[in-house]
Motif scaffolding. Structure first.
Motif, PDB file in Angstrom:
ATOM      1  N   TYR A  18      50.786  43.073  35.007  1.00 10.66           N
ATOM      2  CA  TYR A  18      49.298  42.696  35.004  1.00 10.66           C
ATOM      3  C   TYR A  18      48.665  42.448  36.563  1.00 10.66           C
ATOM      4  O   TYR A  18      47.664  42.885  36.742  1.00 10.66           O
ATOM      5  CB  TYR A  18      49.050  41.246  34.345  1.00 10.66           C
ATOM      6  N   PHE A  19      49.709  42.283  37.260  1.00  8.05           N
ATOM      7  CA  PHE A  19      49.076  42.003  38.797  1.00  8.05           C
ATOM      8  C   PHE A  19      48.892  43.609  39.305  1.00  8.05           C
ATOM      9  O   PHE A  19      48.265  43.737  40.515  1.00  8.05           O
ATOM     10  CB  PHE A  19      50.044  41.498  39.730  1.00  8.05           C
ATOM     11  N   HIS A  20      49.571  44.362  38.491  1.00  7.00           N
ATOM     12  CA  HIS A  20      49.275  45.932  39.123  1.00  7.00           C
ATOM     13  C   HIS A  20      48.628  46.755  38.168  1.00  7.00           C
ATOM     14  O   HIS A  20      48.757  47.906  38.137  1.00  7.00           O
ATOM     15  CB  HIS A  20      50.930  46.458  39.308  1.00  7.00           C
ATOM     16  N   LEU A  21      47.762  46.057  37.440  1.00  5.26           N
ATOM     17  CA  LEU A  21      46.960  46.976  36.536  1.00  5.26           C
ATOM     18  C   LEU A  21      45.996  47.971  37.096  1.00  5.26           C
ATOM     19  O   LEU A  21      45.790  49.021  36.608  1.00  5.26           O
ATOM     20  CB  LEU A  21      46.113  45.783  35.425  1.00  5.26           C
ATOM     21  N   LEU A  22      45.604  47.489  38.255  1.00  5.44           N
ATOM     22  CA  LEU A  22      44.384  48.341  39.015  1.00  5.44           C
ATOM     23  C   LEU A  22      45.214  49.681  39.433  1.00  5.44           C
ATOM     24  O   LEU A  22      44.880  50.756  39.437  1.00  5.44           O
ATOM     25  CB  LEU A  22      43.850  47.757  39.988  1.00  5.44           C
ATOM     26  N   LYS A  23      46.496  49.647  39.690  1.00  8.76           N
ATOM     27  CA  LYS A  23      47.483  50.677  40.361  1.00  8.76           C
ATOM     28  C   LYS A  23      47.487  51.767  39.150  1.00  8.76           C
ATOM     29  O   LYS A  23      47.419  52.804  39.145  1.00  8.76           O
ATOM     30  CB  LYS A  23      48.466  50.128  40.770  1.00  8.76           C
ATOM     31  N   ARG A  24      47.906  51.044  38.011  1.00 11.63           N
ATOM     32  CA  ARG A  24      47.920  51.634  36.799  1.00 11.63           C
ATOM     33  C   ARG A  24      46.848  52.587  36.327  1.00 11.63           C
ATOM     34  O   ARG A  24      46.678  53.821  35.885  1.00 11.63           O
ATOM     35  CB  ARG A  24      48.728  51.064  35.490  1.00 11.63           C
ATOM     36  N   ILE A  25      45.699  52.029  36.384  1.00  8.51           N
ATOM     37  CA  ILE A  25      44.434  52.514  36.294  1.00  8.51           C
ATOM     38  C   ILE A  25      44.224  53.824  37.005  1.00  8.51           C
ATOM     39  O   ILE A  25      43.598  54.697  36.701  1.00  8.51           O
ATOM     40  CB  ILE A  25      43.197  51.544  36.257  1.00  8.51           C
ATOM     41  N   GLY A  26      44.393  53.535  38.418  1.00  5.84           N
ATOM     42  CA  GLY A  26      44.230  54.656  39.451  1.00  5.84           C
ATOM     43  C   GLY A  26      45.195  55.613  38.993  1.00  5.84           C
ATOM     44  O   GLY A  26      44.643  56.862  39.079  1.00  5.84           O
ATOM     45  N   GLN A  27      46.299  55.574  38.638  1.00  2.00           N
ATOM     46  CA  GLN A  27      47.384  56.468  38.264  1.00  2.00           C
ATOM     47  C   GLN A  27      46.741  57.450  36.870  1.00  2.00           C
ATOM     48  O   GLN A  27      46.866  58.404  37.154  1.00  2.00           O
ATOM     49  CB  GLN A  27      48.731  55.859  37.765  1.00  2.00           C
ATOM     50  N   ILE A  28      46.147  56.624  36.025  1.00  2.00           N
ATOM     51  CA  ILE A  28      45.602  57.444  34.899  1.00  2.00           C
ATOM     52  C   ILE A  28      44.406  58.167  35.223  1.00  2.00           C
ATOM     53  O   ILE A  28      44.229  59.385  34.979  1.00  2.00           O
ATOM     54  CB  ILE A  28      45.158  56.371  33.724  1.00  2.00           C
ATOM     55  N   PHE A  90      41.930  39.470  32.975  1.00  2.00           N
ATOM     56  CA  PHE A  90      43.135  38.874  33.860  1.00  2.00           C
ATOM     57  C   PHE A  90      42.364  38.395  35.147  1.00  2.00           C
ATOM     58  O   PHE A  90      42.585  37.376  35.768  1.00  2.00           O
ATOM     59  CB  PHE A  90      44.203  40.002  34.168  1.00  2.00           C
ATOM     60  N   GLN A  91      41.532  39.303  35.783  1.00  2.00           N
ATOM     61  CA  GLN A  91      40.813  38.981  37.155  1.00  2.00           C
ATOM     62  C   GLN A  91      39.885  37.551  36.750  1.00  2.00           C
ATOM     63  O   GLN A  91      40.110  36.784  37.729  1.00  2.00           O
ATOM     64  CB  GLN A  91      40.097  40.089  37.507  1.00  2.00           C
ATOM     65  N   ARG A  92      39.326  37.688  35.598  1.00  2.00           N
ATOM     66  CA  ARG A  92      38.463  36.346  35.428  1.00  2.00           C
ATOM     67  C   ARG A  92      39.266  35.329  35.257  1.00  2.00           C
ATOM     68  O   ARG A  92      38.990  34.109  35.931  1.00  2.00           O
ATOM     69  CB  ARG A  92      37.824  36.780  33.994  1.00  2.00           C
ATOM     70  N   TYR A  93      40.367  35.124  34.442  1.00  2.00           N
ATOM     71  CA  TYR A  93      41.512  34.114  34.557  1.00  2.00           C
ATOM     72  C   TYR A  93      41.806  33.684  35.976  1.00  2.00           C
ATOM     73  O   TYR A  93      42.272  32.563  36.267  1.00  2.00           O
ATOM     74  CB  TYR A  93      42.805  34.493  33.571  1.00  2.00           C
ATOM     75  N   LEU A  94      42.318  34.877  37.004  1.00  3.06           N
ATOM     76  CA  LEU A  94      42.880  34.421  38.233  1.00  3.06           C
ATOM     77  C   LEU A  94      41.800  33.674  39.085  1.00  3.06           C
ATOM     78  O   LEU A  94      41.919  32.626  39.714  1.00  3.06           O
ATOM     79  CB  LEU A  94      43.121  35.682  38.945  1.00  3.06           C
ATOM     80  N   LYS A  95      40.692  33.908  38.855  1.00  2.00           N
ATOM     81  CA  LYS A  95      39.470  33.273  39.659  1.00  2.00           C
ATOM     82  C   LYS A  95      39.255  31.946  38.947  1.00  2.00           C
ATOM     83  O   LYS A  95      38.794  31.168  40.102  1.00  2.00           O
ATOM     84  CB  LYS A  95      38.109  34.030  39.452  1.00  2.00           C
TER      85      LYS A  95
END
Length: 172
Positions: A18-28, A90-95
């Motif tokens: 989950y902390f690396h979701l943005l990286k996975r979105i970039g890969q897609i 997830f980002q909303r929860y982290l905030k």
């Protein structure tokens, strides 16, 4: 002093992902654009082959290639949409976390630095895993796929019912 690499538990690996979701979105996104370019430069020109039947003209079935390509693109778009949904929540929860808990989780799961362990941080890990499970369930509901619960989350009655259904299916 060098740190020892240890294997992550199931819960830790989910949090790490989950902390690396943005990286996975970039890969897609990169794969998506690569697939578009690859299709654009693909040749649909027929060619000649020699076989026991003689010289034959072989062509590409354009409709099947296009259908496969469009399906592939749609699956990547769906995966990207699901990951964006998960990332947003997830980002909303982290905030919503206090700064100390957020920093601890970020250092442990994103930066891969060893972090102090104390009761408060262990509770943060438990609560973030529970939040991730809720995000997973919400994504399944939102995008219309079945949410897979872990067996440990199933009641004894549900497990017994599933087992009985399996026995019925095999005719026992």
């Amino acid at each position: 002093m060098e740190q020892e690499e240890r294997e992550l538990t199931y819960e830790e690996s989910i949090i790490y992902r989950y902390f690396h979701l943005l990286k996975r979105i970039g890969q897609i996104n990169r794969r998506y654009h690569y697939a578009l370019e690859e299709f654009k430069h693909r040749s649909f020109t027929p060619w000649i082959e020699y076989s026991e039947l003689g010289v034959i003209n072989v062509g590409v079935r354009v409709e099947s290639v296009v259908v496969e390509h469009v399906f592939h693109l749609q699956m990547m778009e769906l995966k990207r949409d699901i990951l964006n949904f998960k990332s947003k929540h997830f980002q909303r929860y982290l905030k919503s976390l206090d700064n100390l808990s957020h920093q601890y989780l970020f250092e442990k799961y994103y930066s891969k630095r060893s972090a102090l362990k104390c009761k408060q941080f262990l509770e943060s890990e438990k609560s973030i895993f529970e939040e991730i499970r809720e995000i997973e369930e919400a994504a399944a509901f939102h995008f219309g796929y079945e949410f897979e619960r872990e067996t440990s989350e199933m009641t004894e009655e549900e497990i017994e019912d599933d087992f009985n259904k399996m026995l019925e299916m095999i005719g026992v």
